[in-house]
Each structure stands twice: as C-alpha cells, then as structure tokens.
Scaffold this motif. Structure first.
Motif, PDB file in Angstrom:
ATOM      1  N   SER A  12       0.921  -1.126  -0.031  1.00 43.58           N
ATOM      2  CA  SER A  12      -0.239  -0.059   0.121  1.00 43.58           C
ATOM      3  C   SER A  12       0.785   1.208  -0.073  1.00 43.58           C
ATOM      4  O   SER A  12       0.439   2.293  -0.677  1.00 43.58           O
ATOM      5  N   ASN A  13       1.826   1.288   0.710  1.00 41.32           N
ATOM      6  CA  ASN A  13       3.067   2.375   0.907  1.00 41.32           C
ATOM      7  C   ASN A  13       3.544   2.531  -0.619  1.00 41.32           C
ATOM      8  O   ASN A  13       3.658   3.799  -1.042  1.00 41.32           O
ATOM      9  N   LYS A  14       3.886   1.551  -1.172  1.00 38.77           N
ATOM     10  CA  LYS A  14       4.677   1.595  -2.624  1.00 38.77           C
ATOM     11  C   LYS A  14       3.656   2.195  -3.471  1.00 38.77           C
ATOM     12  O   LYS A  14       3.754   2.870  -4.247  1.00 38.77           O
ATOM     13  N   LEU A  15       2.575   1.760  -3.479  1.00 36.99           N
ATOM     14  CA  LEU A  15       1.448   2.188  -4.436  1.00 36.99           C
ATOM     15  C   LEU A  15       0.893   3.765  -4.152  1.00 36.99           C
ATOM     16  O   LEU A  15       0.823   4.556  -4.971  1.00 36.99           O
ATOM     17  N   GLN A  16       1.273   4.197  -2.781  1.00 40.67           N
ATOM     18  CA  GLN A  16       1.170   5.838  -2.690  1.00 40.67           C
ATOM     19  C   GLN A  16       2.454   6.274  -3.495  1.00 40.67           C
ATOM     20  O   GLN A  16       2.260   7.443  -3.827  1.00 40.67           O
ATOM     21  N   VAL A  17       3.654   5.820  -3.429  1.00 43.45           N
ATOM     22  CA  VAL A  17       4.560   6.454  -3.911  1.00 43.45           C
ATOM     23  C   VAL A  17       4.277   6.721  -5.432  1.00 43.45           C
ATOM     24  O   VAL A  17       4.639   7.526  -6.211  1.00 43.45           O
ATOM     25  N   ILE A  18       3.724   5.622  -6.153  1.00 41.09           N
ATOM     26  CA  ILE A  18       3.315   5.449  -7.444  1.00 41.09           C
ATOM     27  C   ILE A  18       2.223   6.462  -7.843  1.00 41.09           C
ATOM     28  O   ILE A  18       2.604   7.380  -8.671  1.00 41.09           O
ATOM     29  N   LYS A  19       1.162   6.768  -7.084  1.00 39.81           N
ATOM     30  CA  LYS A  19       0.242   7.628  -7.106  1.00 39.81           C
ATOM     31  C   LYS A  19       0.788   9.111  -7.076  1.00 39.81           C
ATOM     32  O   LYS A  19       0.484   9.835  -7.913  1.00 39.81           O
ATOM     33  N   LYS A  20       1.725   9.482  -6.110  1.00 41.22           N
ATOM     34  CA  LYS A  20       2.590  10.718  -6.020  1.00 41.22           C
ATOM     35  C   LYS A  20       3.325  10.960  -7.362  1.00 41.22           C
ATOM     36  O   LYS A  20       3.275  12.180  -7.669  1.00 41.22           O
ATOM     37  N   ALA A  21       4.058   9.951  -7.731  1.00 40.78           N
ATOM     38  CA  ALA A  21       4.725  10.274  -9.106  1.00 40.78           C
ATOM     39  C   ALA A  21       3.768  10.521 -10.383  1.00 40.78           C
ATOM     40  O   ALA A  21       4.312  11.441 -10.953  1.00 40.78           O
ATOM     41  N   LEU A  22       2.524   9.801 -10.441  1.00 38.49           N
ATOM     42  CA  LEU A  22       1.735  10.259 -11.426  1.00 38.49           C
ATOM     43  C   LEU A  22       1.084  11.300 -11.244  1.00 38.49           C
ATOM     44  O   LEU A  22       0.874  12.131 -12.517  1.00 38.49           O
ATOM     45  N   ASP A  23       0.750  11.753 -10.143  1.00 41.90           N
ATOM     46  CA  ASP A  23       0.254  13.259  -9.798  1.00 41.90           C
ATOM     47  C   ASP A  23       1.199  14.263 -10.376  1.00 41.90           C
ATOM     48  O   ASP A  23       0.777  15.089 -10.835  1.00 41.90           O
ATOM     49  N   VAL A  24       2.374  14.012 -10.046  1.00 42.44           N
ATOM     50  CA  VAL A  24       3.592  14.982 -10.273  1.00 42.44           C
ATOM     51  C   VAL A  24       3.594  15.100 -11.718  1.00 42.44           C
ATOM     52  O   VAL A  24       4.053  16.329 -12.519  1.00 42.44           O
ATOM     53  N   ILE A  25       3.678  13.940 -12.452  1.00 40.04           N
ATOM     54  CA  ILE A  25       3.692  14.078 -13.985  1.00 40.04           C
ATOM     55  C   ILE A  25       2.573  14.580 -14.569  1.00 40.04           C
ATOM     56  O   ILE A  25       2.602  15.399 -15.608  1.00 40.04           O
ATOM     57  N   SER A  26       1.310  14.246 -13.944  1.00 39.76           N
ATOM     58  CA  SER A  26       0.167  14.679 -14.723  1.00 39.76           C
ATOM     59  C   SER A  26      -0.333  16.297 -14.427  1.00 39.76           C
ATOM     60  O   SER A  26      -0.566  16.831 -15.433  1.00 39.76           O
ATOM     61  N   SER A  27       0.608  16.768 -13.727  1.00 40.19           N
ATOM     62  CA  SER A  27       0.410  18.477 -13.350  1.00 40.19           C
ATOM     63  C   SER A  27       1.555  19.046 -13.762  1.00 40.19           C
ATOM     64  O   SER A  27       1.695  20.319 -13.438  1.00 40.19           O
ATOM     65  N   ASN A  28       2.501  18.510 -14.375  1.00 39.01           N
ATOM     66  CA  ASN A  28       3.756  19.141 -14.821  1.00 39.01           C
ATOM     67  C   ASN A  28       4.306  19.040 -16.225  1.00 39.01           C
ATOM     68  O   ASN A  28       3.783  17.974 -16.910  1.00 39.01           O
ATOM     69  N   ASP A  29       4.847  20.049 -16.903  1.00 40.03           N
ATOM     70  CA  ASP A  29       5.197  19.680 -18.420  1.00 40.03           C
ATOM     71  C   ASP A  29       6.653  18.882 -17.959  1.00 40.03           C
ATOM     72  O   ASP A  29       7.803  19.432 -18.359  1.00 40.03           O
ATOM     73  N   PHE A  30       6.824  17.656 -17.891  1.00 32.86           N
ATOM     74  CA  PHE A  30       7.976  16.890 -17.619  1.00 32.86           C
ATOM     75  C   PHE A  30       7.622  15.705 -18.426  1.00 32.86           C
ATOM     76  O   PHE A  30       6.560  14.847 -18.465  1.00 32.86           O
ATOM     77  N   THR A  31       8.881  15.265 -18.886  1.00 31.09           N
ATOM     78  CA  THR A  31       8.694  14.123 -19.714  1.00 31.09           C
ATOM     79  C   THR A  31       9.348  12.867 -18.920  1.00 31.09           C
ATOM     80  O   THR A  31      10.505  12.931 -18.768  1.00 31.09           O
ATOM     81  N   PRO A  32       8.364  11.909 -18.522  1.00 29.16           N
ATOM     82  CA  PRO A  32       8.831  10.723 -17.675  1.00 29.16           C
ATOM     83  C   PRO A  32       9.290   9.618 -18.577  1.00 29.16           C
ATOM     84  O   PRO A  32       9.213   9.654 -19.744  1.00 29.16           O
ATOM     85  N   HIS A  33       9.829   8.562 -18.105  1.00 28.61           N
ATOM     86  CA  HIS A  33      10.069   7.478 -18.596  1.00 28.61           C
ATOM     87  C   HIS A  33       9.641   6.109 -17.723  1.00 28.61           C
ATOM     88  O   HIS A  33      10.767   5.689 -17.066  1.00 28.61           O
ATOM     89  N   LEU A  34       8.587   5.968 -17.833  1.00 32.02           N
ATOM     90  CA  LEU A  34       7.909   4.819 -16.774  1.00 32.02           C
ATOM     91  C   LEU A  34       7.451   3.658 -17.505  1.00 32.02           C
ATOM     92  O   LEU A  34       6.859   3.618 -18.499  1.00 32.02           O
ATOM     93  N   GLU A  35       7.976   2.548 -16.856  1.00 31.94           N
ATOM     94  CA  GLU A  35       7.288   1.152 -17.282  1.00 31.94           C
ATOM     95  C   GLU A  35       6.418   0.918 -16.279  1.00 31.94           C
ATOM     96  O   GLU A  35       7.009   0.605 -15.267  1.00 31.94           O
ATOM     97  N   ILE A  36       5.255   0.453 -16.556  1.00 30.35           N
ATOM     98  CA  ILE A  36       4.179  -0.095 -15.764  1.00 30.35           C
ATOM     99  C   ILE A  36       3.611  -1.540 -15.829  1.00 30.35           C
ATOM    100  O   ILE A  36       3.237  -1.790 -16.974  1.00 30.35           O
ATOM    101  N   LEU A  37       3.994  -2.573 -15.240  1.00 32.17           N
ATOM    102  CA  LEU A  37       3.386  -3.847 -15.364  1.00 32.17           C
ATOM    103  C   LEU A  37       2.395  -4.284 -14.561  1.00 32.17           C
ATOM    104  O   LEU A  37       2.479  -3.650 -13.248  1.00 32.17           O
ATOM    105  N   PHE A  38       1.263  -4.581 -15.177  1.00 31.20           N
ATOM    106  CA  PHE A  38      -0.072  -4.658 -14.534  1.00 31.20           C
ATOM    107  C   PHE A  38      -0.762  -5.939 -14.871  1.00 31.20           C
ATOM    108  O   PHE A  38      -0.678  -6.498 -16.053  1.00 31.20           O
ATOM    109  N   PHE A  39      -1.576  -6.366 -13.915  1.00 30.40           N
ATOM    110  CA  PHE A  39      -2.442  -7.578 -14.085  1.00 30.40           C
ATOM    111  C   PHE A  39      -3.878  -7.164 -14.856  1.00 30.40           C
ATOM    112  O   PHE A  39      -4.443  -6.153 -14.540  1.00 30.40           O
ATOM    113  N   THR A  40      -3.866  -7.417 -16.137  1.00 35.76           N
ATOM    114  CA  THR A  40      -5.088  -7.444 -16.990  1.00 35.76           C
ATOM    115  C   THR A  40      -6.261  -7.847 -16.616  1.00 35.76           C
ATOM    116  O   THR A  40      -7.375  -7.350 -16.902  1.00 35.76           O
ATOM    117  N   TYR A  41      -6.290  -8.841 -15.806  1.00 35.04           N
ATOM    118  CA  TYR A  41      -7.494  -9.787 -15.394  1.00 35.04           C
ATOM    119  C   TYR A  41      -8.377  -9.309 -14.230  1.00 35.04           C
ATOM    120  O   TYR A  41      -9.268  -9.966 -14.260  1.00 35.04           O
TER     121      TYR A  41
END
Length: 143
Positions: A12-41
């Motif tokens: 849960s704490n790790k997910l909060q780090v991800i959420k914060k990182a995505l928040d920063v990216i969504s509200s700034n003119d910043f080009t990230p380089h993120l790879e996100i592996l997720f369960f599709t099912y």
C-alpha cells in the motif's frame, strides 16, 4: 502484525509512491520514462477487449513521449495510449500494478505475490495505515 498484513501494508505504501509520482507527472510539463506492468484480469482494469485477449494476465505500458490525458484518481489512473495506430484510454487501479520502473531515476517497485484482490481491500489497508511515509532509500539494499 502478521507477515501477510505487513506485506500488504508495504504494498500500500509503495502504491502511494506511484500515485504521487503520477500526480507530479500529470500536473507538470515533464517527460517521464515509466514502465508499468499490471495485471489485466482484475475486474476494475479497463482496456479494450483485443488487448485483454492479447494480454490475458499481464501487460506492460510505457509512459514516455506518446501518452495523453493522464488523470490520477484516489484508487486508479487513466491514460490515453496508442495501440495498433489507434488512441485508446485505459484505466488501471493501483492495486493491479505488479511492477513500476522509473527509468530516469532507476527506482523499481516490485510487489509481492500477495496482492490486493479488489479495490475495496486496497482501500481498507490504505485507511488502516498510520500515514507515515517510507522513503525509497529505506527499501534499498544497503550492501
């Protein structure tokens, strides 16, 4: 605290780090380089049917130059990406993420096999945490 509860709390704490990182990216003119592996099912994952058919268990997305309309919510994020030459919106609940790799910083968050079965379970663990912040440096091997 049981071992399983500890792992869920850490996830849960790790997910909060991800959420914060995505928040920063969504509200700034910043080009990230993120790879996100997720369960599709998982039920709350929203991707086109042809992608679910091609990736029945896990899928890797890259957020770098060609992603649009990144929106971060309390329990999920959505983003528009191009697949087969067509822009598609996908929605990924945070609990569905298996690995998160920030290629710029080199940080990698890998989730244990113990994962959340639903968004409700993720939110119940999140609400029960004491609100303390864990630094990524605390999770790294010091050797």
């Amino acid at each position: 605290m049981e071992h399983t509860d500890y792992k869920k709390s850490l996830n849960s704490n790790k997910l909060q780090v991800i959420k914060k990182a995505l928040d920063v990216i969504s509200s700034n003119d910043f080009t990230p380089h993120l790879e996100i592996l997720f369960f599709t099912y998982f039920n709350d994952v929203i991707i086109p049917d042809y992608l679910k058919k091609s990736y029945p268990s896990q899928m890797l997305i890259v957020l770098q130059h060609q992603f649009f309309n990144l929106k971060v919510f309390e329990d999920k994020f959505s983003v528009n990406l191009s697949f087969r030459g067509k822009q598609e919106q996908i929605t990924i609940p945070f609990f569905a993420i298996n690995e998160f790799h920030d290629k710029i910083s080199g940080d990698v968050l890998v989730f244990d096999k113990i994962n959340f079965n639903s968004n409700e379970e993720y939110q119940s663990i999140e609400r029960s945490s004491n609100g303390s912040i864990i630094s990524i440096d605390q999770l790294r091997d010091k050797s």
